[in-house]
Design a protein around this motif. Structure first.
Motif, short mmCIF file in Angstrom:
data_model
loop_
_atom_site.label_atom_id
_atom_site.label_comp_id
_atom_site.label_asym_id
_atom_site.label_seq_id
_atom_site.Cartn_x
_atom_site.Cartn_y
_atom_site.Cartn_z
N PHE A 85 -10.88 3.34 9.47
CA PHE A 85 -10.02 2.32 9.44
C PHE A 85 -10.64 0.94 9.65
CE2 PHE A 85 -6.74 5.37 11.09
CZ PHE A 85 -6.54 5.85 9.79
N ARG A 86 -10.50 0.02 8.68
CA ARG A 86 -11.26 -1.25 8.82
C ARG A 86 -10.07 -2.15 9.41
NH1 ARG A 86 -11.88 -6.16 7.33
NH2 ARG A 86 -10.48 -6.45 5.85
N ILE A 87 -10.31 -2.31 10.79
CA ILE A 87 -9.31 -3.05 11.50
C ILE A 87 -10.16 -4.18 12.21
CG2 ILE A 87 -7.48 -1.49 11.70
CD1 ILE A 87 -8.55 -0.88 14.47
N MET A 136 -11.24 -1.40 1.91
CA MET A 136 -10.28 -2.38 2.42
C MET A 136 -11.14 -3.90 2.43
SD MET A 136 -7.43 -1.65 3.57
CE MET A 136 -6.72 -2.29 5.32
N ASN A 160 -7.56 2.40 5.32
CA ASN A 160 -6.43 1.53 5.33
C ASN A 160 -5.72 2.81 6.26
OD1 ASN A 160 -3.96 0.74 5.37
ND2 ASN A 160 -4.20 -0.30 3.34
N PRO A 161 -5.16 2.50 7.47
CA PRO A 161 -4.42 3.48 8.16
C PRO A 161 -2.88 3.71 7.72
CG PRO A 161 -4.36 1.06 9.25
CD PRO A 161 -5.46 1.02 8.17
N HIS A 204 -8.74 -6.71 1.70
CA HIS A 204 -7.54 -6.89 2.42
C HIS A 204 -7.70 -8.04 3.66
CE1 HIS A 204 -4.19 -6.12 5.07
NE2 HIS A 204 -3.63 -5.15 3.86
N THR A 246 0.91 -1.21 0.11
CA THR A 246 -0.14 -0.05 -0.07
C THR A 246 0.80 1.21 0.04
OG1 THR A 246 -1.96 -1.29 1.11
CG2 THR A 246 -1.68 1.10 1.27
#
Lengths: 114, 521
Positions: free
Chosen positions: B197-199, B237, B177-178, B240, B127
């Motif tokens: 953020f998609r964490i 994301m 995305n961070p 990912h 990324t």
């Protein structure tokens, strides 16, 4: 006791040199911050401290004006530029400069990159 | 143009009406310069200082007008720019590139009035450097961001958002995305930097990104007066790790029977499991890898749906009228090919080939498909061309507009690593792994694919060097493939299976590609 005039030569030279160095620091060194990156630019050298990752980068500008990362940093240059950054931040060490983007760093870690 | 004559006043053109203020201004300027007394000289004549001030003001306005005219493209209106990145989406898993499964109906609908670049490659399968290339028009060796973990883009190189913002654009980033955040500096220049953020465990998905775009758009609508053109960047994301395997999306692509295995695999394999697999510490079994592929397709379907909903909203707000809209990925993903998962330590096609569909009414439209090889960072030059904004010094050196017609294929040079800081993190995450599991972190992976006409042989060199500061690089691996005859990169033309004559010929090609890779462009 009366000191010989010769005695004053070394302190005088040191004083003049110190003033010149300090003056040079003030005149040609620029401290700037953008996001988490704090930078000191002095002539063709640029020192960066990344306040999120706690990393240091040293760049040198070539004859064409392009900044190139210095692979094996010149320790003396690094020390001098780092000292200027610390002075600008009123810090005694890089640890005293607060972290930035800590939420993003945690997200980065949670994603599995760290 | 009216010019002052030496020793006299301006010579008004025959068709100049006497009350034309601009021409009158020109005469006044000429008088000031030449000393000709004006018709109203006397008590009412403005002071010298006032005339000087007026002159400066007029000159300033003229310069400003010229600047605006210069910045605007030929059409006179600067288009909005909408850039949507499907993080980690493979080029071969979208229908517009020939994938047989219904992963991307919304992208297919969008492509009917756009141009699909079916052979697009990223310059970096990770990324941070890929986005840095997208935002600078430079290869990683040019912008210097390789890891994004404390290394920054080369000083003096402004990112696309800053360039557009300084040219008068409203710049908006909504990133899942961070890595695309202030943490890496990649959101520099965005006046609105929304983080969604998609964490794992956050519950945040691309739906939150879509909602943020809506929220920004509605607020923009309510603000009167701000009608600057927009540069909207969106990063999604779903594709990912860990993949967003929505049951309905998986079922839509592979049927109901796939839902169970796909969701189980998506829940079982995250970034750490993929790392352990790649490092050889704990391999993911073949059945799980196959199910992971089903989950991945479901994630592609999800990101397609969310993108469609974002486009619907933007269309309703009128923000797509005349806009340049690009939908792409920053890099692909390994799904078991060459024994790999995730997108690290690899420059094979699954991580380099990315989707790219661009619509710019009048220039890139009509549902055309292009099979000439292009690069992700060619978008940089294309966006600046569309906006009429000059390319800043040092930027765009590796980028060529996609509007070229007929489109000529471009050489691809892709790089990954070395990842020194990631190695420290991986050691901490995998304390039981043997030291040799981390050797790849010190390697520079490169791929070189020359510009070749569609259908012609397309050699691809894969070169892996060990990089130790202060020492000459040591070649770890060198492979040569013909992508036309062997798109899955199964037959290494430099390998032991080839005949000696074939290996000699391949060696010549490899040398030429190595030179191309070193030259950079």
């Amino acid at each position: 006791m009366r000191l010989s005039p010769r005695f004053w030569v070394v302190p005088a030279v040191l004083a003049v040199a110190s003033i010149a160095v300090a003056g040079g620091m003030r005149s040609d060194a620029a401290v700037e911050s953008r996001g988490p990156v704090h930078a000191v630019v002095s002539g063709d050298l640029r020192y960066e401290f990344h306040a999120a990752w706690r990393t240091e980068n040293l760049w040198r500008r070539d004859a064409a004006g392009v900044w190139r990362r210095v692979a094996g940093p010149d320790a003396a240059a690094l020390d001098g530029l780092r000292a200027r950054l610390l002075a600008a931040h009123g810090a005694s060490s890089l640890d005293d400069i607060p972290g930035i983007a800590t939420d993003e760093l945690e997200a980065f870690r949670a994603l599995g990159y760290l | 143009m009216t010019r002052a004559r030496p020793g006299g006043g301006a010579s008004p053109p025959a068709d100049a009406p006497g009350n034309d203020p601009s021409r009158e201004g020109a005469r006044a300027d000429a008088r000031a310069a030449g000393g000709e007394p004006g018709p109203s000289a006397g008590a009412a004549r403005p002071s010298r200082a006032a005339r000087l001030a007026l002159g400066v003001l007029a000159a300033g306005l003229a310069v400003a007008a010229a600047g605006v005219a210069f910045l605007r493209p030929a059409g006179g209106v600067r288009p909005n720019v909408i850039l949507i990145v499907w993080d980690t989406c493979r080029g071969d898993r979208v229908e517009v590139n020939g994938y047989a499964r219904p992963t991307t109906p919304r992208l297919a609908a969008f492509a009917r009035d756009a141009v699909t670049f079916r052979e697009c490659r990223t310059p970096a399968p990770w990324t941070a450097p890929a986005h840095a290339s997208l935002f600078t028009g430079l290869l990683p060796r040019g912008h210097r961001m390789r890891e994004g973990m404390g290394d920054t883009v080369r000083p003096g190189i402004p990112l696309l958002a800053r360039t557009l913002r300084e040219a008068g654009y409203e710049t908006v980033s909504v990133s899942a995305n961070p890595v695309v955040s202030t943490l890496t500096g990649l959101t520099d220049g965005f006046e609105h930097d929304f983080q969604r953020f998609r964490i794992p465990g956050s519950g945040v998905t691309g739906n939150a990104v879509r909602d943020q775009v809506r929220s920004w758009g509605l607020r923009r609508r309510s603000v009167r007066g701000d009608r600057r053109p927009v540069f909207l960047f969106v990063n999604l994301m779903e594709t990912h790790l860990p993949y967003v395997a929505e049951p309905s999306a998986v079922a839509a692509v592979h049927g109901d029977a796939a839902v169970g295995p796909a969701t189980a695999a998506a829940a079982a394999v995250g970034d750490l499991e993929a790392k352990l697999h790649v490092a050889g510490v704990r391999r993911v079994d073949d059945g799980t890898v196959a199910a992971l592929s089903l989950a991945y397709d479901g994630a592609v379907r999800e990101v397609d749906r969310i993108t469609g909903e974002i486009l619907d909203f933007l269309d309703g707000e009128g923000l797509l009228d005349g806009a340049l809209v690009a939908i792409c990925s920053d890099h692909g993903e390994n799904l078991g090919e060459h024994g790999e998962l995730n997108h690290a330590f690899s420059v094979y096609e699954p991580v380099l080939h990315v989707p790219l569909v661009v619509r710019w009414p009048g220039r890139l439209d009509g549902g055309r498909t292009e099979d000439a090889q292009v690069r992700l960072h060619d978008l940089y030059a294309t966006i600046l061309q569309a906006t009429g904004v000059p390319t800043p010094a040092g930027c765009g050196l590796d980028s060529v507009p996609l509007t070229e017609f007929p489109l000529r294929p471009r050489p691809v040079i892709a790089e990954y690593g070395p990842m020194a800081r990631s190695r420290d993190a991986a050691r901490a995450a995998m304390p039981d792994a043997p030291e040799e599991a981390f050797a790849s972190f010190g390697h520079l992976f490169r791929a070189v694919i020359p510009a070749a006409s569609p259908g012609a042989p397309r050699p691809k060199l894969v070169l892996v060097d060990e990089r130790v500061p202060g020492r000459a690089p040591v070649v770890v691996r060198e492979e040569l493939f013909d992508l036309t005859a062997d798109p899955r990169e199964q037959r290494d033309l430099l390998g032991a299976a080839a005949t000696e004559a074939a290996r000699d010929a391949a060696g010549e090609v490899a040398r030429a590609l190595r030179a191309l890779g070193e030259a950079g462009r």
